[in-house]
Enzyme design. Structure first.
Site, PDB file in Angstrom:
ATOM      1  N   SER A  79       0.824  -1.209   0.000  1.00  0.00           N
ATOM      2  CA  SER A  79       0.000   0.000   0.000  1.00  0.00           C
ATOM      3  C   SER A  79       0.859   1.261   0.000  1.00  0.00           C
ATOM      4  O   SER A  79       2.010   1.252   0.441  1.00  0.00           O
ATOM      5  CB  SER A  79      -0.908   0.028   1.233  1.00  0.00           C
ATOM      6  OG  SER A  79      -1.691  -1.134   1.310  1.00  0.00           O
TER       7      SER A  79
HETATM    8  N1  SAH Z   1      -0.399  -5.552   3.991  1.00  0.00           N
HETATM    9  C1  SAH Z   1       0.240  -5.753   2.709  1.00  0.00           C
HETATM   10  C2  SAH Z   1      -0.663  -5.344   1.566  1.00  0.00           C
HETATM   11  C3  SAH Z   1      -0.967  -6.526   0.748  1.00  0.00           C
HETATM   12  S1  SAH Z   1      -2.123  -6.367  -0.570  1.00  0.00           S
HETATM   13  C4  SAH Z   1       1.589  -5.068   2.639  1.00  0.00           C
HETATM   14  O1  SAH Z   1       1.929  -4.316   3.565  1.00  0.00           O
HETATM   15  O2  SAH Z   1       2.311  -5.281   1.674  1.00  0.00           O
HETATM   16  C5  SAH Z   1      -3.378  -7.473  -0.021  1.00  0.00           C
HETATM   17  C6  SAH Z   1      -2.980  -8.892   0.196  1.00  0.00           C
HETATM   18  O3  SAH Z   1      -4.135  -9.606   0.615  1.00  0.00           O
HETATM   19  C7  SAH Z   1      -2.468  -9.627  -1.039  1.00  0.00           C
HETATM   20  O4  SAH Z   1      -1.200 -10.137  -0.775  1.00  0.00           O
HETATM   21  C8  SAH Z   1      -3.487 -10.739  -1.254  1.00  0.00           C
HETATM   22  O5  SAH Z   1      -2.910 -11.931  -1.737  1.00  0.00           O
HETATM   23  C9  SAH Z   1      -4.030 -10.928   0.154  1.00  0.00           C
HETATM   24  N2  SAH Z   1      -5.336 -11.576   0.240  1.00  0.00           N
HETATM   25  C10 SAH Z   1      -6.392 -11.483  -0.623  1.00  0.00           C
HETATM   26  N3  SAH Z   1      -7.406 -12.255  -0.202  1.00  0.00           N
HETATM   27  C11 SAH Z   1      -7.018 -12.838   0.964  1.00  0.00           C
HETATM   28  C12 SAH Z   1      -7.621 -13.750   1.877  1.00  0.00           C
HETATM   29  N4  SAH Z   1      -8.860 -14.238   1.678  1.00  0.00           N
HETATM   30  N5  SAH Z   1      -6.936 -14.130   2.971  1.00  0.00           N
HETATM   31  C13 SAH Z   1      -5.669 -13.677   3.186  1.00  0.00           C
HETATM   32  N6  SAH Z   1      -5.037 -12.818   2.353  1.00  0.00           N
HETATM   33  C14 SAH Z   1      -5.703 -12.392   1.263  1.00  0.00           C
END
Ligand code: SAH
Length: 228
Positions: A79
């Site tokens: 993000s």
């Molecule tokens: N907090 C992260 C942002 C990641 S983007 C950072 O600091 O980099 C969102 C993430 O959520 C992605 O990696 C995606 O694979 C994950 N995601 C999507 N659906 C999900 C689910 N049902 N359970 C766990 N993770 C999920």
């Protein structure tokens, strides 16, 4: 002298997870995050000390402190720094908080939260991302973060109830399982929605009901149903 050397090692190990502020991180915090209204000094300090470039692919490291999200593979993004700062402040982490994060992604949000809480449990649906984030966090000596691959819709019942829950992927609505795994008096910060998402803060009141507040429109990757 041996004692002094020992102390040196001790402090070095403790200090490892966080790096000193750099010009790039100072500017990021001042121009992108403080300028937009994030005020909590503990949060700003962690953002100055968290090596964001360690959490992005090598070819994107030169962009790590820019005012935007970055693609990290598998459809995931790290993000925008402002959003990480805002969500961290809204979560109101406490030194004794047990926290659940849904969507580990790069591990950067986890690294920002770790110094502010007792323990962070983080779930990532893409096993490759979970593994990569866990490896970076271990290399940087974050000791109070546990990452696992799995479906965030299930939460992490073995470690519930949680004081705080943060979602960094957007479900169409707040999953009931996560509400169940939240302590009374606890809070959830989450992007909710489909095409149009809002960043919401939920507080669980004494009677078990939820108080809900909308903060700003946001755009996160969708929270997908898990593979397991
Ligand atoms: N907090 C992260 C942002 C990641 S983007 C950072 O600091 O980099 C969102 C993430 O959520 C992605 O990696 C995606 O694979 C994950 N995601 C999507 N659906 C999900 C689910 N049902 N359970 C766990 N993770 C999920």
């Amino acid at each position: 002298m041996g004692g002094i050397a020992g102390f040196g090692v001790f402090f070095a190990v403790l200090a490892c997870a966080q790096a000193p502020p750099t010009k790039a991180r100072e500017a990021m915090v001042r121009e992108q995050i403080e300028a937009r209204g994030v005020k909590e000094e503990r949060v700003l300090d962690v953002l100055r000390r968290t090596p964001r470039h360690e959490f992005v692919p090598p070819e994107l490291q030169v962009h790590a402190y820019e005012d935007r999200p970055l693609a990290i593979g598998y459809g995931a993004t790290i993000s925008q720094p402002y959003i990480v700062g805002l969500m961290t402040e809204l979560l109101e982490p406490r030194p004794d908080s047990i926290v659940l994060e849904i969507g580990t992604g790069s591990g950067y949000q986890a690294a920002v939260l770790a110094p502010l809480v007792r323990h962070l449990y983080s779930i990532e649906v893409v096993p490759e991302l979970a593994q990569r984030a866990a490896k970076v966090l271990a290399r940087l000596q974050y000791k109070n973060v546990t990452v696992r691959a799995g479906d965030g819709y299930q939460g992490w019942p073995e470690h519930a109830p949680f004081d705080r829950i943060i979602l960094t992927a957007a479900p169409p609505e707040l999953p009931a399982s996560l509400v169940q795994q939240l302590k009374t008096g606890g809070r959830i910060v989450a992007p909710i929605g489909g095409q149009d998402q809002e960043l919401l803060v939920f507080e669980k009141l004494a009677d078990g009901s939820l108080r809900r507040r909308s903060v700003i429109p946001v755009m996160f990757v969708p929270m997908v149903p898990g593979r397991n």
